[in-house]
Design a protein around this motif. Structure first.
Motif, PDB file in Angstrom:
ATOM      1  N   VAL A 176       0.842  -1.203   0.000  1.00  0.00           N
ATOM      2  CA  VAL A 176       0.000   0.000   0.000  1.00  0.00           C
ATOM      3  C   VAL A 176       0.877   1.253   0.000  1.00  0.00           C
ATOM      4  O   VAL A 176       0.597   2.224  -0.710  1.00  0.00           O
ATOM      5  CB  VAL A 176      -0.965  -0.012   1.204  1.00  0.00           C
ATOM      6  CG1 VAL A 176      -1.636   1.331   1.384  1.00  0.00           C
ATOM      7  CG2 VAL A 176      -2.003  -1.102   1.026  1.00  0.00           C
ATOM      8  N   GLY A 177       1.948   1.240   0.768  1.00  0.00           N
ATOM      9  CA  GLY A 177       2.857   2.385   0.797  1.00  0.00           C
ATOM     10  C   GLY A 177       3.491   2.649  -0.558  1.00  0.00           C
ATOM     11  O   GLY A 177       3.579   3.795  -1.008  1.00  0.00           O
ATOM     12  N   ALA A 178       3.920   1.575  -1.217  1.00  0.00           N
ATOM     13  CA  ALA A 178       4.491   1.750  -2.558  1.00  0.00           C
ATOM     14  C   ALA A 178       3.427   2.208  -3.549  1.00  0.00           C
ATOM     15  O   ALA A 178       3.705   3.006  -4.443  1.00  0.00           O
ATOM     16  CB  ALA A 178       5.121   0.440  -3.028  1.00  0.00           C
ATOM     17  N   GLY A 179       2.200   1.714  -3.378  1.00  0.00           N
ATOM     18  CA  GLY A 179       1.112   2.127  -4.260  1.00  0.00           C
ATOM     19  C   GLY A 179       0.722   3.578  -4.077  1.00  0.00           C
ATOM     20  O   GLY A 179       0.261   4.237  -5.016  1.00  0.00           O
ATOM     21  N   LEU A 180       0.894   4.114  -2.880  1.00  0.00           N
ATOM     22  CA  LEU A 180       0.609   5.528  -2.647  1.00  0.00           C
ATOM     23  C   LEU A 180       1.640   6.423  -3.327  1.00  0.00           C
ATOM     24  O   LEU A 180       1.319   7.545  -3.720  1.00  0.00           O
ATOM     25  CB  LEU A 180       0.565   5.825  -1.149  1.00  0.00           C
ATOM     26  CG  LEU A 180      -0.639   5.266  -0.388  1.00  0.00           C
ATOM     27  CD1 LEU A 180      -0.469   5.496   1.106  1.00  0.00           C
ATOM     28  CD2 LEU A 180      -1.922   5.899  -0.882  1.00  0.00           C
ATOM     29  N   ILE A 181       2.849   5.927  -3.447  1.00  0.00           N
ATOM     30  CA  ILE A 181       3.890   6.701  -4.122  1.00  0.00           C
ATOM     31  C   ILE A 181       3.686   6.651  -5.634  1.00  0.00           C
ATOM     32  O   ILE A 181       3.693   7.666  -6.311  1.00  0.00           O
ATOM     33  CB  ILE A 181       5.285   6.174  -3.737  1.00  0.00           C
ATOM     34  CG1 ILE A 181       5.536   6.431  -2.257  1.00  0.00           C
ATOM     35  CG2 ILE A 181       6.362   6.831  -4.585  1.00  0.00           C
ATOM     36  CD1 ILE A 181       6.780   5.764  -1.717  1.00  0.00           C
ATOM     37  N   CYS A 182       3.501   5.425  -6.136  1.00  0.00           N
ATOM     38  CA  CYS A 182       3.322   5.240  -7.584  1.00  0.00           C
ATOM     39  C   CYS A 182       2.514   3.952  -7.771  1.00  0.00           C
ATOM     40  O   CYS A 182       2.945   2.890  -7.309  1.00  0.00           O
ATOM     41  CB  CYS A 182       4.688   5.145  -8.256  1.00  0.00           C
ATOM     42  SG  CYS A 182       4.623   4.844 -10.025  1.00  0.00           S
ATOM     43  N   LEU A 183       1.368   4.014  -8.416  1.00  0.00           N
ATOM     44  CA  LEU A 183       0.471   2.865  -8.535  1.00  0.00           C
ATOM     45  C   LEU A 183       1.143   1.639  -9.178  1.00  0.00           C
ATOM     46  O   LEU A 183       1.016   0.538  -8.642  1.00  0.00           O
ATOM     47  CB  LEU A 183      -0.799   3.256  -9.289  1.00  0.00           C
ATOM     48  CG  LEU A 183      -1.888   2.198  -9.335  1.00  0.00           C
ATOM     49  CD1 LEU A 183      -2.330   1.821  -7.924  1.00  0.00           C
ATOM     50  CD2 LEU A 183      -3.065   2.686 -10.153  1.00  0.00           C
ATOM     51  N   ILE A 206       3.720  -3.972  -8.674  1.00  0.00           N
ATOM     52  CA  ILE A 206       4.960  -4.744  -8.783  1.00  0.00           C
ATOM     53  C   ILE A 206       5.388  -5.249  -7.410  1.00  0.00           C
ATOM     54  O   ILE A 206       5.745  -6.419  -7.243  1.00  0.00           O
ATOM     55  CB  ILE A 206       6.066  -3.901  -9.446  1.00  0.00           C
ATOM     56  CG1 ILE A 206       5.704  -3.627 -10.907  1.00  0.00           C
ATOM     57  CG2 ILE A 206       7.417  -4.591  -9.339  1.00  0.00           C
ATOM     58  CD1 ILE A 206       6.579  -2.583 -11.575  1.00  0.00           C
ATOM     59  N   THR A 207       5.338  -4.380  -6.413  1.00  0.00           N
ATOM     60  CA  THR A 207       5.716  -4.774  -5.060  1.00  0.00           C
ATOM     61  C   THR A 207       4.803  -5.872  -4.540  1.00  0.00           C
ATOM     62  O   THR A 207       5.258  -6.846  -3.933  1.00  0.00           O
ATOM     63  CB  THR A 207       5.666  -3.561  -4.120  1.00  0.00           C
ATOM     64  OG1 THR A 207       6.499  -2.531  -4.645  1.00  0.00           O
ATOM     65  CG2 THR A 207       6.104  -3.920  -2.727  1.00  0.00           C
ATOM     66  N   GLY A 208       3.513  -5.732  -4.755  1.00  0.00           N
ATOM     67  CA  GLY A 208       2.568  -6.761  -4.321  1.00  0.00           C
ATOM     68  C   GLY A 208       2.827  -8.104  -4.985  1.00  0.00           C
ATOM     69  O   GLY A 208       2.764  -9.152  -4.344  1.00  0.00           O
TER      70      GLY A 208
END
Length: 61
Positions: free
Chosen positions: A26-33, A38-40
């Motif tokens: 979620v944190g990475a998605g808040l920075i860049c979707l 990719i992180t998930g």
């Protein structure tokens, strides 16, 4: 209720790992979707690998 608590405490490590992976995603998605997706995906693959390696944990008591 006791069975639920017993089941949750038996899998507390896995639940903490899942919550941490969700937080990072979620944190990475808040920075860049796209980074969140990719992180998930990477964390899901790593979770599967860890699950395969730790497969002997479900032995009968």
């Amino acid at each position: 209720m006791r069975n639920l608590v017993k089941g949750l405490t038996a899998h507390l490590g896995e639940l903490a790992l899942l919550a941490g992976a969700a937080g990072v995603t979620v944190g990475a998605g808040l920075i860049c979707l796209p980074a969140g997706f990719i992180t998930g995906g990477v964390l899901a693959i790593l979770g599967g690998v860890l699950s395969i390696w730790g497969g002997g944990a479900n032995e009968p008591e």
